[in-house]
Design an enzyme around this catalytic site. Structure first.
Site, short mmCIF file in Angstrom:
data_model
loop_
_atom_site.label_atom_id
_atom_site.label_comp_id
_atom_site.label_asym_id
_atom_site.label_seq_id
_atom_site.Cartn_x
_atom_site.Cartn_y
_atom_site.Cartn_z
N GLY A 115 0.69 -1.23 0.07
CA GLY A 115 0.13 0.21 -0.04
C GLY A 115 0.51 1.03 0.01
N CYS A 116 0.41 2.34 -0.64
CA CYS A 116 1.44 3.35 -0.37
C CYS A 116 1.55 4.22 0.94
CB CYS A 116 0.59 4.27 -1.62
SG CYS A 116 -0.98 4.88 -1.13
#
Length: 310
Positions: A115-116
């Site tokens: 995930g970012c």
């Protein structure tokens, strides 16, 4: 012979950026379906099983369904959703995370893109946790400032229509990235994480503040910086700013690495107060999504890891 790659969900934000990075390469042959066949299960199944690698840019449930369609043992799947990030049998696609991670990705047929927000958090915390500087039981807090493209189609439409406004979200403190943030940072408990979305499209800042006096060895700011610099010394896409660079940085712009796969770490702090603030800045759609997927694909294909990336 070019490698055959299928992007399932190429019409979405991440898929479009991956396609843009791959379509100019002569070592890649993109398998593309017509608009009429994009949601046809049989057409997608054929595409998935005829590809050397598949990149899934789909919602979680759809990603699980797509992965289940793969029957070809030689097909590698790189998933950009949250579906498999802490699942057994899937390799976490953050090559710079720890020794051996790059090799594990290259050898895997099931890779889950980070995930970012998790990318920034793990980049800051994992090296220090591995060394015992941050103990596994230590309470950690983190904040982030993100462009609105990270929120998907509905949030993009909201902000680009002029209706969107800056706001803190995930106020229940149960953000979907927490399981991977905890697991891959080596923490016994999830951090308290408070993200903010703002009126710019791309870019991300993740911050992890630390009371240095509360850590077992009471490290100073320079010790923290040196340890992170040593961890990322030979990396092409992750760099730790020098003390001089961080001292000169009176502000940090979230979108300074837009459309790149770069991640920059700052270590700010005050030794008199024994405080530090670890800051990661990168593109939420670059190193936080599409750039990371291409980097992982390059490792799987055995080509230059930076091919098609800046």
């Amino acid at each position: 012979m070019p490698h055959k790659i299928f992007i399932d969900g190429e019409a979405g934000t991440t898929g479009l950026q991956i396609r843009e990075r791959l379509q100019k390469r002569d070592d890649i042959q993109l398998i593309q379906l017509s608009d009429a066949n994009r949601k046809d299960t049989n057409a997608r199944k054929d595409a998935i099983n005829s590809a050397d690698a598949v990149i899934l840019c789909l919602p979680d449930d759809a990603a699980r369904e797509a992965a289940a369609l793969c029957e070809n043992p030689d097909t590698c799947i790189i998933d950009a959703s949250t579906a498999f990030r802490v699942a057994e049998g899937w390799t976490y696609g953050f090559p710079e995370m720890t020794d051996g991670q790059r090799e594990a990705i290259a050898a895997s047929k099931r890779i889950t893109n980070p995930g970012c927000h998790a990318t920034g958090f793990i980049a800051l915390v994992r090296p220090l946790a591995e060394l015992g500087i941050i103990p596994p039981f230590f309470p950690i807090t983190a904040t982030s400032l993100s462009g609105y493209t990270g929120g998907g189609k509905s949030m993009i439409a909201e902000f680009e229509s002029g209706q969107g406004h800056e706001r803190v979200y995930a106020t229940a403190l149960a953000h979907k990235h927490l399981p991977e943030m905890q697991l891959y940072s080596g923490l016994e408990n999830p951090p308290i994480f408070s993200p903010t979305v703002a009126k710019f499209p791309q870019g991300l800042i993740v911050e992890v503040p630390l009371h240095l006096w509360a850590l077992p060895d009471e490290p100073d700011v320079e010790a923290i910086r040196s340890l992170l610099q040593a961890h990322y010394a030979d990396e092409r896409f992750v760099r730790v700013a020098t003390a001089e660079e961080s001292a000169a940085a009176k502000a940090v712009d979230a979108d300074q690495f837009r459309d790149t796969n770069q991640l920059l770490i700052h270590v700010f702090g005050d030794d008199d107060m024994q405080t530090a603030n670890l800051v990661a800045v990168f593109d939420n759609l670059g190193k936080g999504a599409s750039g990371a997927a291409v980097q992982n694909l390059n490792l799987v294909l055995g080509v230059d890891e930076s091919l098609g990336l800046i």
